[in-house]
Design an enzyme around this catalytic site. Sequence first.
Site, PDB file in Angstrom:
ATOM      1  N   THR A  64      -3.029   6.155  -4.578  1.00  0.00           N
ATOM      2  CA  THR A  64      -1.950   6.897  -3.927  1.00  0.00           C
ATOM      3  C   THR A  64      -0.621   6.711  -4.657  1.00  0.00           C
ATOM      4  O   THR A  64       0.109   7.677  -4.884  1.00  0.00           O
ATOM      5  CB  THR A  64      -1.771   6.460  -2.462  1.00  0.00           C
ATOM      6  OG1 THR A  64      -1.663   5.052  -2.422  1.00  0.00           O
ATOM      7  CG2 THR A  64      -2.935   6.900  -1.626  1.00  0.00           C
ATOM      8  N   THR A  65      -0.332   5.465  -5.015  1.00  0.00           N
ATOM      9  CA  THR A  65       0.930   5.209  -5.701  1.00  0.00           C
ATOM     10  C   THR A  65       0.947   5.938  -7.036  1.00  0.00           C
ATOM     11  O   THR A  65       1.956   6.551  -7.414  1.00  0.00           O
ATOM     12  CB  THR A  65       1.125   3.698  -5.936  1.00  0.00           C
ATOM     13  OG1 THR A  65       0.807   3.016  -4.735  1.00  0.00           O
ATOM     14  CG2 THR A  65       2.538   3.382  -6.338  1.00  0.00           C
TER      15      THR A  65
ATOM     16  N   ASP B  75     -10.304   0.404   1.967  1.00  0.00           N
ATOM     17  CA  ASP B  75     -10.045   1.136   0.723  1.00  0.00           C
ATOM     18  C   ASP B  75     -11.121   0.835  -0.310  1.00  0.00           C
ATOM     19  O   ASP B  75     -11.618   1.735  -0.972  1.00  0.00           O
ATOM     20  CB  ASP B  75      -8.665   0.759   0.159  1.00  0.00           C
ATOM     21  CG  ASP B  75      -7.527   1.399   0.944  1.00  0.00           C
ATOM     22  OD1 ASP B  75      -7.825   2.249   1.816  1.00  0.00           O
ATOM     23  OD2 ASP B  75      -6.362   1.047   0.697  1.00  0.00           O
TER      24      ASP B  75
ATOM     25  N   ASP C 230       0.826  -1.185   0.000  1.00  0.00           N
ATOM     26  CA  ASP C 230       0.000   0.000   0.000  1.00  0.00           C
ATOM     27  C   ASP C 230       0.871   1.249   0.000  1.00  0.00           C
ATOM     28  O   ASP C 230       1.617   1.486   0.948  1.00  0.00           O
ATOM     29  CB  ASP C 230      -0.887  -0.058   1.245  1.00  0.00           C
ATOM     30  CG  ASP C 230      -1.954   1.001   1.214  1.00  0.00           C
ATOM     31  OD1 ASP C 230      -2.365   1.364   0.101  1.00  0.00           O
ATOM     32  OD2 ASP C 230      -2.356   1.466   2.277  1.00  0.00           O
TER      33      ASP C 230
HETATM   34  P1  ADP Z   1      -2.518   2.840  -6.447  1.00  0.00           P
HETATM   35  O1  ADP Z   1      -1.981   3.094  -5.072  1.00  0.00           O
HETATM   36  O2  ADP Z   1      -2.201   3.965  -7.363  1.00  0.00           O
HETATM   37  O3  ADP Z   1      -3.954   2.454  -6.464  1.00  0.00           O
HETATM   38  P2  ADP Z   1      -2.001   0.117  -7.205  1.00  0.00           P
HETATM   39  O4  ADP Z   1      -0.820  -0.680  -6.810  1.00  0.00           O
HETATM   40  O5  ADP Z   1      -3.310  -0.224  -6.625  1.00  0.00           O
HETATM   41  O6  ADP Z   1      -1.655   1.631  -6.982  1.00  0.00           O
HETATM   42  O7  ADP Z   1      -2.113   0.021  -8.789  1.00  0.00           O
HETATM   43  C1  ADP Z   1      -3.111   0.679  -9.503  1.00  0.00           C
HETATM   44  C2  ADP Z   1      -2.857   0.516 -10.967  1.00  0.00           C
HETATM   45  O8  ADP Z   1      -2.899  -0.866 -11.327  1.00  0.00           O
HETATM   46  C3  ADP Z   1      -3.937   1.198 -11.782  1.00  0.00           C
HETATM   47  O9  ADP Z   1      -3.352   1.912 -12.823  1.00  0.00           O
HETATM   48  C4  ADP Z   1      -4.757   0.044 -12.313  1.00  0.00           C
HETATM   49  O10 ADP Z   1      -5.380   0.340 -13.539  1.00  0.00           O
HETATM   50  C5  ADP Z   1      -3.709  -1.009 -12.471  1.00  0.00           C
HETATM   51  N1  ADP Z   1      -4.264  -2.367 -12.538  1.00  0.00           N
HETATM   52  C6  ADP Z   1      -5.099  -2.996 -11.704  1.00  0.00           C
HETATM   53  N2  ADP Z   1      -5.399  -4.240 -12.149  1.00  0.00           N
HETATM   54  C7  ADP Z   1      -4.722  -4.403 -13.310  1.00  0.00           C
HETATM   55  C8  ADP Z   1      -4.586  -5.459 -14.263  1.00  0.00           C
HETATM   56  N3  ADP Z   1      -5.227  -6.615 -14.124  1.00  0.00           N
HETATM   57  N4  ADP Z   1      -3.790  -5.248 -15.319  1.00  0.00           N
HETATM   58  C9  ADP Z   1      -3.125  -4.079 -15.457  1.00  0.00           C
HETATM   59  N5  ADP Z   1      -3.199  -3.063 -14.618  1.00  0.00           N
HETATM   60  C10 ADP Z   1      -3.989  -3.204 -13.560  1.00  0.00           C
END
Ligand code: ADP
Length: 558
Positions: free
Chosen positions: A99-100, A394, A66
């Site tokens: 957030t990331t 979340d 996270d």
């Molecule tokens: P954040 O803290 O920004 O939410 P995450 O580690 O949750 O970071 O990653 C979010 C990113 O991962 C988003 O850009 C989302 O579209 C992407 N994402 C989620 N599932 C998939 C998937 N199956 N394939 C590609 N990208 C994905």
Amino acid sequence: MSQRMQQGQPMIIMGEDAQRVKDKDAQEYNIQAARAVSEAVRSTLGPKGMDKMLVDSMGDVTITNDGVTILQEMDIDNPTAEMIVEVAETQEDEAGDGTTTAVAIAGELLKNAEDLLEQDIHPTAIIKGFHLASQEARSAVNEVAESVEPSDSEVLQKVAETSMTGKSSELNKELLARLVVDTVEAVTVEADDGSYVVDLANVNIETQTGRSTSESELLEGAVIDKDPVQDDMPTAFDAADVLLLDEPIEIEETDVDTQVNVESPDQLQQFLDQEEKQLREKVQKIVDSGADVVFCQKGIDDMAQHYLAKEGILAVRRTKKSDLAFLRDVVGAGVVSDLDTVTAADLGTASIGRDDDDELFYVEGLDDESHGVTLLLRGSTDHVVDEIERGVQDALDVVSTTVSDGRVVSGGGAIEVEVARRLRSYAGSVGGREQLAVEAFADALELVPRVLAENAGLDSIDTLVEIREAHEDDETHAGLNVFTSKVENTFDAGVVEPAHAKEQALSSATEAANLVLKIDDIIAADELSTSGDGDEGGAPGGGGMGGMGGMGGMGGAM
Ligand code: ADP
Ligand code: MG
């Protein structure tokens, strides 16, 4: 000790170690610090992102994916880096996710700004260009967003699953996502103007270790993790009158100054009788009110417990304040703080059930006015339960934002590439040096698909080119699905995110980058570490990272 007088400003007195950095050096220093933070979290982006193991100064270990948790644990004391951490916190508060992404984009904006600064483009032009680009980007998000209704549980389920992907909650993603969607649905009401309001205050999350996560459930009413004060009290009621009490059922303390001098056995007996009488009276008031059940926030005297049991009343002591507040809505009662005034009108009604294995009370309101649901999350260990709770919390925020906002976009970099494409054609209309900044902004957005690919072990350039080409062919939802390693319609593949979170990420990243760019004068009380050699943007422990003490504690990717 050096002293300086600035125009019309108070004198600044600095210590021996004090240092002043100006203009380009100041910008460079700040950009390095901000980029280092952003690079520290970048490797966690997306479902294939790495978990980070963080070790704090007390030796406590957190393993998490996270972004905001990582940043909070990093113990950063560099002011510029702190600004970036604030981006994450704003994002977390406003959107519950992304957030990331927000932090990574902020870092990339600054990296691209650095190139422009090197071409002697003035910070003011960059700031203006970024500002214009951010506005345009947000309206582009709105244009490509799809609308969603609270009844579209299939789409909402995808939104919940996407937000949980890559976290520990992922193992039970389907079940937990369904619970989240059901929970949000249970507390959503339609406002007069046809919009939807989600009241998460009506949701209580209760955690239990021991059983498997798959046994988590959504329950009407409240779950109270307490025992009856005596074993021989009844623990189940079909329809109980419930008293919520914020007063101890104990003997009132005598004034500290008054000494009770007991001189004879008679006097002692008298004194004890007096106490007993006081407790009996308190219990009698509860009996007279008609209560079958008492949830007391304070203590209950042994003797009072005995009387209550004899009257067939279920009593629970030291109920958490937050539980009592939640129970108020569930059973439809007021919280009584003086037993002398209690009447039947203060009581609520509920059915009470008991799970002896889990030592939990289930309290379900019977009143029409009753509202409130409890998400009971289970897991084998505290660590598992904590991570699941974080993930579910979340997801609840994300799904409720989605329901009240009513718009979603496709993930896996699809939205970012589409917005970048639109920004590049908008850039021409801006002209001048700002145009370069708008283009730099578009490039920064494409960091998202690049890093998603990189974290999934794919070639980032090839992937980006392929997504771009699809978008040139009007495939607006084309993005990378890291589970199939293919560029495809990510909306159909179930990678769906709230539009609001993307807009928020764009604006908070821009705001942070512009704040950093505005600073051209640093006066520091302590020595700044300015290696400033720009080695790969100051990766953790690298150059330009004065004062980021906690970074050394990061045990690296797991
Ligand atoms: P954040 O803290 O920004 O939410 P995450 O580690 O949750 O970071 O990653 C979010 C990113 O991962 C988003 O850009 C989302 O579209 C992407 N994402 C989620 N599932 C998939 C998937 N199956 N394939 C590609 N990208 C994905
Ligand atoms: Mg996320």
